[in-house]
Design an enzyme around this catalytic site. Sequence first.
Site, PDB file in Angstrom:
ATOM      1  N   GLU A 365       0.833  -1.207   0.000  1.00 44.17           N
ATOM      2  CA  GLU A 365       0.000   0.000   0.000  1.00 44.17           C
ATOM      3  C   GLU A 365       0.865   1.254   0.000  1.00 44.17           C
ATOM      4  O   GLU A 365       0.591   2.218  -0.706  1.00 44.17           O
ATOM      5  CB  GLU A 365      -0.903  -0.024   1.243  1.00 44.17           C
ATOM      6  CG  GLU A 365      -1.900   1.100   1.336  1.00 44.17           C
ATOM      7  CD  GLU A 365      -3.095   0.922   0.390  1.00 44.17           C
ATOM      8  OE1 GLU A 365      -2.999   0.114  -0.548  1.00 44.17           O
ATOM      9  OE2 GLU A 365      -4.121   1.589   0.598  1.00 44.17           O
ATOM     10  N   THR A 478     -13.235   6.347 -12.054  1.00 45.02           N
ATOM     11  CA  THR A 478     -12.133   5.899 -11.199  1.00 45.02           C
ATOM     12  C   THR A 478     -12.449   4.573 -10.515  1.00 45.02           C
ATOM     13  O   THR A 478     -11.571   3.908  -9.993  1.00 45.02           O
ATOM     14  CB  THR A 478     -11.760   6.984 -10.159  1.00 45.02           C
ATOM     15  OG1 THR A 478     -10.543   6.614  -9.522  1.00 45.02           O
ATOM     16  CG2 THR A 478     -12.857   7.163  -9.128  1.00 45.02           C
TER      17      THR A 478
END
Length: 800
Positions: A365, A478
């Site tokens: 991440e 998105t």
Amino acid sequence: MIFLIFLIYGVLARHVPYANKSFNSEELIQYREEVRELIYFGIDNYLDIAYPADELHPLSCAPSWRNFDDPMDFGFNDVMGNYSITLIDSLTTVAVIGDRDRFKQLVDLMEERFSHGFDTGSIVQVFEVTIRVLGSLMSAHLYASDPSKKVYLGDEYNGFLLDLAVDIADRLLPAYLTDSGIPVPRVNLSNSKTPLERGFNPNNNIVAMSSPYFEFRMLSYLTKDSKYEEVTRFSFEKAWSLRTMLNLVPSTFDPDTGVMVDSMTGIGASVDSFYEYTLKGAILFDDDDLLKIWQEAYSAISINAKEDWFFSVISAYGGYPSTSWLDSLSAFFSGLQVLAGDVSEAIAHNIMFMKLWGTFGALPERWDTNTAEEKQYINFNTGIPLYPLRPEFVESSWYLYRATKDPLYLNIGHRVLQDYKNKMKTECGFATIKSVETGEQEDRMESFVLSETLKYLFLLFDEDNEVHRSRDNLIFSTEAHPLWLTPEMKRDYQQNKYFNDTTYINHLDELKSGHKEWILKQKKEMNKQINKHLQKIFKYEAPIDSETRKDALKKLYAKRKLLEKNTELSFIEVYPVHEEFNNTCPVTHYDSSRNKGFFSPLMSTYGKMFDVNRRYDLEKPKYMENAPSIETEPVFYDRWCSPNSQSQFPSQAVTFDMVLDSTGNYDVIKYFNGSISGESFGGRRKLRIQRLKRGDVDWYGDYVSDRDFEGLDYTDIRPETPVSINRQDIYKVVKLDSIPIPKGQQVYIKSDLLSNDFNVSAVIADPFLNGKKSAFKRFGYNKDGHVISDNTLFVNFKII
Ligand SMILES: *[C@@H]1O[C@H](CO)[C@@H](O)[C@H](O)[C@H]1NC(C)=O
Ligand SMILES: *[C@@H]1O[C@H](CO)[C@@H](O)[C@H](O)[C@H]1NC(C)=O
Ligand SMILES: *[C@@H]1O[C@H](CO)[C@@H](O)[C@H](O)[C@H]1NC(C)=O
Ligand SMILES: *[C@@H]1O[C@H](CO)[C@@H](O)[C@H](O)[C@H]1NC(C)=O
Ligand SMILES: *[C@@H]1O[C@H](CO)[C@@H](O)[C@H](O)[C@H]1NC(C)=O
């Protein structure tokens, strides 16, 4: 007879096995079908085990509900509104894979489930619900009602998805009823007119302030009610007006007052979709104003944040790095660069993430870009090892494959597919990787794995998908929900739009009347902060003493030297390297019978394919030790890498950024016969420079030899206080405003701009200064016009 031959050939052809990694159509179809199976596996299990809960627990094979006990558990509750989010988010995946029956079945289920709309009493995040729910509903509505699409439902569809889109939008829109017009981050879907307690609504980020405009404007086109567009556009424009003098948008603001809370910026978390929707909005709505904003914003972030392989997280005021982490979210950016036509930069950016995926079998991440060595001196935030099944890397690889047709991207897709099959797939779903360092799983499966990750992976292998042949300006949101507008839809909207909701009319009127004053006040406040900031950086605040720093640089330099000498670097796991990286593809057992003459352009001609490995310590975790990297996996590598390919020598020099700041607007920098000409100098130009010695390899892969030092004049002819010039080193400018300067070109600067009268100052960004800057402002020049600074001659930077 001819018919018979075709028949026999057809039967045979179906059974001719493909050679692995030939990527012929049979092979691609197999991978595509494997992805299709994964998609059905995920959706079926969700429906069987978890529905109507929001998500499926992929390890315990149980429904996963919103945390009803703790409304402040934002990690879950922001997206889980007790409205079966996985069902909603998966609708368009089934549409994209072209399964009409399944699409119909899911749409029917939606109609049954949402007979009362979204009156769920849940407190949710406005941005997340906009992209996952509103975006999906509009996209599914388009699919169901567009006769040109495979899953078109015709008379079997009554338009209720659009009604649901209106229902959710009307529950979200009151978030914008603030004194500033900037939305609060969260609303109660059942009671959104009453402001929430402060605890639910502290600050909002630039993405949430700007990007819902994209979905809401689309809803206006579909309903003709322009209130959605008007209200969210005001906030979008306000967000952009809050940019700094560097044209950078700070990440976080207080929605009530509009006061900036965090000046950090970049292209990853909290900022990403601002860039994404500025360009995508320009395309979908054919909007030149948005295009102009995109160009300014992209230019600014490139000048200030772009490294060779990624964009740093920087201060929106100073433009210097403020942390050293790289968000996995920022992997989406190469897809956007493809849309913008900047394919070569997109390629470089994507390579960074390919290397990370090859190292970890997923993307952390947050990854700390500092090497272990650098971490001894630089104490930035470290990484987050989580991989929550995010799509961004696959998404960009799909864009890049469409733009380049380079088989390297198919190989990326193949690797991701294997990892999903072998690492993420569980008994009943796909599990988040809790730590890419250990491969340990976590019991969470967010809706975007079905909505985005597997959808993009499917498209990568599905050459003939209707998405690839659409003549509309189809744009993926998105959350990977395809949206499109036909010229008729645009005309219809322009002719029939209305805005008659008095709550919002009055609110916008009020906001607009005070807007000018408001902006002036904000700008004044900002200028104060900038002045404070500039004072600070020009005083040269070194966080560590200069001896330590010198020592650190020396060590780093020695280490790089050592790296270059080492012929068995970790990045070539498969083959020993000859002649110091001389080959991109150092093939030892190349089998010409397997290759028909077409090579991967990137693998074969891209001179910097292994530079990421050289620059960063990419060390595989223990459990990944035997996994080959994506690009050097033998079965791919042998086939697609040309044996004649060359890799350039890695640069050995220490690299700095020199930033020229000017308060004026001058014609300042050009380099001749290249593509850049700096017409104006409104604030900032950034030069990437290398300090070089004889025997070093420079950024272009060339050795620095005596010839580079020949004919240089070592006399500083500056009128006051000339300095004596160091003859051991030279400076070479290799990039201007993050754009590579072609080999052999000169950069020019007007001489009067180097005088103090014009308030030009220069600073270097140095990795050992914690992102702060050391003063670097004394300029001189020799009789040939070569600029001198730091007692060193610039060989390709001159005054005119
Ligand atoms: C391709 O590779 C896989 C895995 O190594 C193997 O099982 C399969 O038989 C190969 N297929 C062909 C056609 O060579
Ligand atoms: C959540 O949704 C389920 C299914 O629709 C419903 O039965 C339940 O009452 C809801 N829970 C709350 C607290 O609203
Ligand atoms: C949201 O608002 C509804 C209606 O006022 C209320 O019943 C519910 O408790 C609220 N939800 C939360 C989580 O506060
Ligand atoms: C607003 O205008 C639309 C379209 O003309 C109409 O259908 C709707 O009833 C109007 N609403 C109000 C509150 O006037
Ligand atoms: C630049 O290009 C022009 C025209 O192509 C040529 O005449 C000139 O010599 C070039 N100048 C340099 C510095 O290379």
